[in-house]
Design an enzyme around this catalytic site. Structure first.
Site, short mmCIF file in Angstrom:
data_model
loop_
_atom_site.label_atom_id
_atom_site.label_comp_id
_atom_site.label_asym_id
_atom_site.label_seq_id
_atom_site.Cartn_x
_atom_site.Cartn_y
_atom_site.Cartn_z
N ARG A 26 -16.73 -3.72 -0.89
CA ARG A 26 -15.35 -3.46 -0.44
C ARG A 26 -15.12 -1.96 -0.28
NH1 ARG A 26 -10.45 -5.68 -4.05
NH2 ARG A 26 -11.20 -4.04 -5.43
N ARG A 74 -5.63 22.04 6.40
CA ARG A 74 -4.71 20.92 6.63
C ARG A 74 -4.59 20.65 8.13
NH1 ARG A 74 0.52 19.54 7.56
NH2 ARG A 74 1.31 17.77 6.35
N HIS A 76 -4.12 17.07 10.90
CA HIS A 76 -3.89 15.63 10.90
C HIS A 76 -5.09 14.82 11.37
CE1 HIS A 76 0.21 16.75 10.09
NE2 HIS A 76 0.55 15.49 9.97
N LYS A 121 -8.44 -0.27 0.85
CA LYS A 121 -8.04 0.08 -0.53
C LYS A 121 -7.81 1.59 -0.60
CE LYS A 121 -8.98 -1.30 -5.32
NZ LYS A 121 -7.64 -1.76 -5.65
N GLU A 153 1.02 -10.69 -0.86
CA GLU A 153 0.37 -10.50 -2.16
C GLU A 153 1.43 -9.91 -3.09
OE1 GLU A 153 -2.73 -7.49 -2.03
OE2 GLU A 153 -1.59 -6.26 -0.61
N1 PLP Z 1 -3.66 -6.44 -4.22
C1 PLP Z 1 -3.35 -5.16 -4.51
C2 PLP Z 1 -2.28 -4.49 -3.70
C3 PLP Z 1 -4.02 -4.47 -5.54
O1 PLP Z 1 -3.72 -3.19 -5.81
C4 PLP Z 1 -5.01 -5.16 -6.29
C5 PLP Z 1 -5.75 -4.51 -7.37
O2 PLP Z 1 -5.46 -3.44 -7.80
C6 PLP Z 1 -5.29 -6.49 -5.97
C7 PLP Z 1 -4.61 -7.10 -4.92
C8 PLP Z 1 -6.34 -7.27 -6.74
O3 PLP Z 1 -7.64 -6.82 -6.42
P1 PLP Z 1 -8.85 -7.00 -7.46
O4 PLP Z 1 -8.90 -8.43 -7.82
O5 PLP Z 1 -10.04 -6.57 -6.68
O6 PLP Z 1 -8.55 -6.13 -8.63
#
Ligand code: PLP
Length: 266
Positions: A26, A74, A76, A121, A153
């Site tokens: 990931r 800096r 963009h 992430k 989520e």
């Molecule tokens: N969704 C968000 C926005 C998160 O920040 C996280 C974990 O920090 C998750 C889902 C769950 O991800 P994981 O199971 O990989 O920790």
């Protein structure tokens, strides 16, 4: 300065990183999405993370790592040819206690006002932190998010619901982080022939659910027992962790223990 970085949080049980290959995959996907060259291959990451685990006192740890684009004036437009900066640390991993699980958590439902690349992430977590703070303002531990009438989520976790014995969770998309724990829970449901569906979940279904769970590396699988001040569920189970949760949680603990005994992990 631009929040131009990717991070991972990896749980460590008995000094072994849990699901490390999946976390590293990931990380690679997120880095590629924003055009940062991964500074390490899997073996190098594994060794670095192993050293951090070794140098910290706890048996169970939460390893946090982040890769920022690097040092540049800096500007963009993503600068090219930089050496990314790597930061790694560990904290003690404290998973929910039995008392916390028996009580469950409280959540409010909020409009998901984040951007359209929640699958990356990124350390740019302003939206997530803002939403979590709105939840805390109402005395809740988590904000469960809906966009255009559908569950996405939560502010730092993925969400599962249960209706009439069937576990339901939204499919992965750009609107949510592909949780490593989400995958583990789906594997457990499959392996134990527990009825489940991966499909869009409407806000109405969320609010009418018999059970609501959140999943994340630090919360594992955790029951939400109060939603918008109302008890989750019906009848004698209202406001309590449900029976399907209890099964999934028990399987999760067994799964964790089995994997941690295998030699394949760091
Ligand atoms: N969704 C968000 C926005 C998160 O920040 C996280 C974990 O920090 C998750 C889902 C769950 O991800 P994981 O199971 O990989 O920790």
């Amino acid at each position: 300065m631009f929040g131009d970085a990717i991070y991972e949080v990896i749980p460590v049980y008995s000094r072994r990183a849990f699901r490390l290959p999946e976390h590293l995959a990931r990380l690679e996907a997120s880095l590629q999405a924003i055009r940062i060259d991964n500074p390490h291959d899997s073996a190098q990451w594994s060794s670095l993370i192993g050293k951090i685990i070794e140098r910290n006192p706890w048996e169970d740890q939460s390893v946090y790592l982040q890769v920022t684009r690097g040092v540049a004036p800096r500007e963009h437009q993503f600068p090219e040819g930089l050496t990314p900066t790597v930061f790694v640390m560990a904290n003690s991993l404290v998973t929910p206690s039995k008392a916390q699980i028996d009580r469950g958590g409280s959540a409010i439902v909020l409009a998901d006002f984040r951007w359209l690349h929640c699958e990356v992430k990124s350390v740019s977590l302003l939206g997530n932190c803002w939403l979590r703070t709105l939840a805390a303002d109402r005395g809740c531990t988590e904000a469960i998010l809906v966009r255009d009438g559908f569950l996405t989520e939560a502010s730092s976790s993925n969400v599962f619901i249960v209706k009439d014995g069937v576990v339901v969770t939204p499919p992965k998309s750009n609107l949510m982080l592909p949780g490593i724990t989400y995958d583990v829970v789906l594997e457990i449901l499959r392996a134990n022939a527990m009825a489940h569906e991966v499909r869009p979940v409407s806000e109405a279904e969320l609010r009418a659910a018999d059970e609501v769970w959140i999943t994340s590396s630090s919360k594992e699988v955790f029951p939400i027992t109060t939603l918008d001040t109302r008890p989750v569920g019906h009848g004698e189970n209202a406001g309590k962790p449900g029976p399907v949760f209890a099964r999934a949680y028990a399987h999760y603990q067994v799964f964790k223990a089995t994997v941690m005994r295998s030699p394949a992990h760091v």
